[in-house]
Design an enzyme around this catalytic site. Structure first.
Site, PDB file in Angstrom:
ATOM      1  N   ASP A   1      59.474  43.151  41.456  1.00 15.55           N
ATOM      2  CA  ASP A   1      59.074  43.206  42.750  1.00 15.55           C
ATOM      3  C   ASP A   1      60.297  44.185  43.430  1.00 15.55           C
ATOM      4  O   ASP A   1      60.645  44.143  44.820  1.00 15.55           O
ATOM      5  CB  ASP A   1      59.130  41.999  43.784  1.00 15.55           C
TER       6      ASP A   1
ATOM      7  N   GLN B   1      57.714  44.148  36.169  1.00 18.05           N
ATOM      8  CA  GLN B   1      58.670  42.917  36.190  1.00 18.05           C
ATOM      9  C   GLN B   1      59.881  43.751  36.336  1.00 18.05           C
ATOM     10  O   GLN B   1      60.109  44.764  36.535  1.00 18.05           O
ATOM     11  CB  GLN B   1      58.440  41.836  35.063  1.00 18.05           C
TER      12      GLN B   1
ATOM     13  N   LYS C   1      59.536  49.470  42.591  1.00 20.18           N
ATOM     14  CA  LYS C   1      58.897  50.589  41.332  1.00 20.18           C
ATOM     15  C   LYS C   1      57.724  51.339  41.495  1.00 20.18           C
ATOM     16  O   LYS C   1      57.516  52.628  41.597  1.00 20.18           O
ATOM     17  CB  LYS C   1      58.677  49.866  39.903  1.00 20.18           C
TER      18      LYS C   1
ATOM     19  N   GLY D   1      52.566  43.614  40.302  1.00 25.02           N
ATOM     20  CA  GLY D   1      51.979  43.913  41.267  1.00 25.02           C
ATOM     21  C   GLY D   1      52.572  44.997  41.926  1.00 25.02           C
ATOM     22  O   GLY D   1      53.772  44.782  42.508  1.00 25.02           O
ATOM     23  N   HIS D   2      51.903  46.039  42.178  1.00 26.12           N
ATOM     24  CA  HIS D   2      52.535  47.350  42.640  1.00 26.12           C
ATOM     25  C   HIS D   2      52.013  47.624  44.118  1.00 26.12           C
ATOM     26  O   HIS D   2      50.840  48.114  44.060  1.00 26.12           O
ATOM     27  CB  HIS D   2      52.582  48.418  41.643  1.00 26.12           C
TER      28      HIS D   2
END
Ligand code: IMP
Length: 431
Positions: A14, A225, A17, A41-42
């Site tokens: 988180d 991650q 990225k 999750g982006h």
């Protein structure tokens, strides 16, 4: 020219990225995911519109950029289907840009059930997984039981492997966890229907990447991650099940180490963690709550609140070495606006009272470490959206400069907000 560039998270995930990959994607030919699955999750914000990607590389929003899912990724066809549909609804022709390795191990509904059952049975010892079946899918990969995406090209072969795997999962679910068995026929039908929708995406990713390299195309390898969640180098067992470190690229998509030209680490201006496990600089006070609120620290995948704390230079020293990091992007500096003072963890004190400047190897020793802080004055002005170094408040510049000095690595970019344009570029990582 720097041709092959790795972008990865340096903390517990988180770090932001997705935004950085998205910012650099205009100048690349391809973006590659090499590990993890749809546990990532982006969140990307473009023109005020929010898009959350879990599995598909962040480059997919750009026309003319190829997106690859390498063999190191565990693939849920179900999640892929959902994400492709969402992108299509948003006007993004995802499938035209997406290529998937034939060697991706599949995540089945039974993997998800096993993940959830194990977490439930662990009670207070739970890892706090995303519940997406990631761990069980990697277990099957290593145990040589997994079904590869490309195996379905031969119906008979693919189906026999799939049925054998479901049978094993049903045995575990019923006998070990006391749950109901899944209907194998239903899963077979569902998985083959999904495969039919995506079979033209099935390629030999290693070969495709080699061809791109020979053609002089620039490629971004997008980590999911963060380093401290790496199955080998992270805070085991409170980790994910893949190699999130730079070494994961070779294994996870077939590009050799000598072809990597730059490793860009993404680091938050403070620290967060989702799920259980040690976190030396965690804040349990109002400052921690303030960081969580201002930083919108809720998981993009599970919606869980993230734990927040001060910047930790001790583990960052190790992270920089583990990944051979050439440069850093520091994100969310603006979240620190308005604090009276800022603490930086410069060393730990271990259980015997000794000073530690590199994280200890065992979980027990790491858990026993107490942070030693250096304090810097905060700033009251807003930094949100600032794009020039000189426009930052003096104390914000002092904070970033002090971190660069302590880390001994160039901070190439400082991100000052979620928008694509909210960056101070101090050194262009692609040049
Ligand atoms: P899993 O990857 O679902 O098995 O979860 C293992 C650990 O990794 C848990 O602590 C999760 O919260 C954490 N994790 C997995 N994916 C992410 C991510 O994208 N960001 C932050 N933490 C993650």
């Amino acid at each position: 020219m720097k041709q092959n560039i790795i972008i990865l998270g340096t903390q517990w995930g988180d770090e932001g990225k997705g935004k950085i990959v998205d910012c650099l994607t205009d100048r690349v030919g391809a973006v590659v995911r090499f590990q993890g699955g749809h546990n990532a999750g982006h969140t990307l914000v473009i023109g005020g519109k929010k898009t959350v990607l879990h599995l598909i590389p962040s480059g997919v929003l750009h026309d003319g950029v190829k997106c690859f899912i390498g063999n190191g990724v565990v693939l849920s066809l179900d999640a892929l289907d959902r994400e492709v549909r969402e992108l299509n609804d948003a006007g993004v022709p995802a499938l035209e840009r997406l290529f998937i390795s034939e060697s991706c191990p599949l995540i089945l509904p039974t993997h998800v059930a096993l993940d959830l059952a194990r977490e439930r049975d662990k009670g207070g010892e739970a890892i706090g997984t995303t519940g997406r079946g990631i761990g069980p899918a990697y277990e099957d990969k290593v145990a040589r039981r997994a079904v590869h995406f490309g195996a379905f090209q031969d119906r008979e072969y693919g189906e026999s492997r799939l049925r054998a795997l479901i049978e094993w999962h049903n045995f575990l679910l019923v006998e070990r966890h006391g749950l109901d068995a899944f209907d194998a026929d239903e899963i077979v039908e569902q998985q083959f229907a999904l495969f039919d929708a995506f079979k033209s995406q099935c390629v030999d990713v290693a070969r495709e990447l080699n061809t791109l390299r020979q053609a002089g195309e620039r490629v971004l390898f997008e980590g999911a991650q963060g380093t401290l969640l790496d199955v080998d180098h992270g805070t085991y067992p409170f980790v994910t099940s893949s190699n999130t470190t730079a070494g994961g690229v070779g294994a996870g998509c077939g590009v050799g180490p000598r072809h990597i030209d730059y490793v860009l680490g993404v680091v938050k201006a403070y620290t967060t963690r989702v799920g259980a496990g040690p976190f030396p600089t965690e804040l349990f006070d109002d400052t921690g709550a303030r960081l969580a609120e201002r930083g919108h620290e809720f998981g993009a995948t599970t919606g869980r609140a993230r734990r927040c704390g001060w910047f930790d230079v001790v583990f960052m020293r190790q992270v920089i070495a583990l990944n051979s990091i050439d440069g850093l992007v520091m994100t969310k500096l603006d979240v620190l606006d308005g604090l009276e003072s800022l603490d930086i963890c410069v060393s730990y004190t271990d259980a015997n009272g000794a000073t530690v400047d590199w994280p200890p190897g065992t979980l027990q020793d790491f858990q026993a470490c107490k942070p030693v802080y250096e304090s810097l004055p905060g700033w009251h002005e807003t930094t949100e959206g600032i794009t020039e170094w000189d426009a930052l408040p003096e104390n914000a510049r002092a904070y970033v400069s002090r971190l660069q000095e302590l880390l001994g690595v160039s901070i190439d970019i400082v991100s000052t907000g979620p928008e694509r344009s909210a960056n101070i570029v101090l050194r262009d990582p692609l040049d």
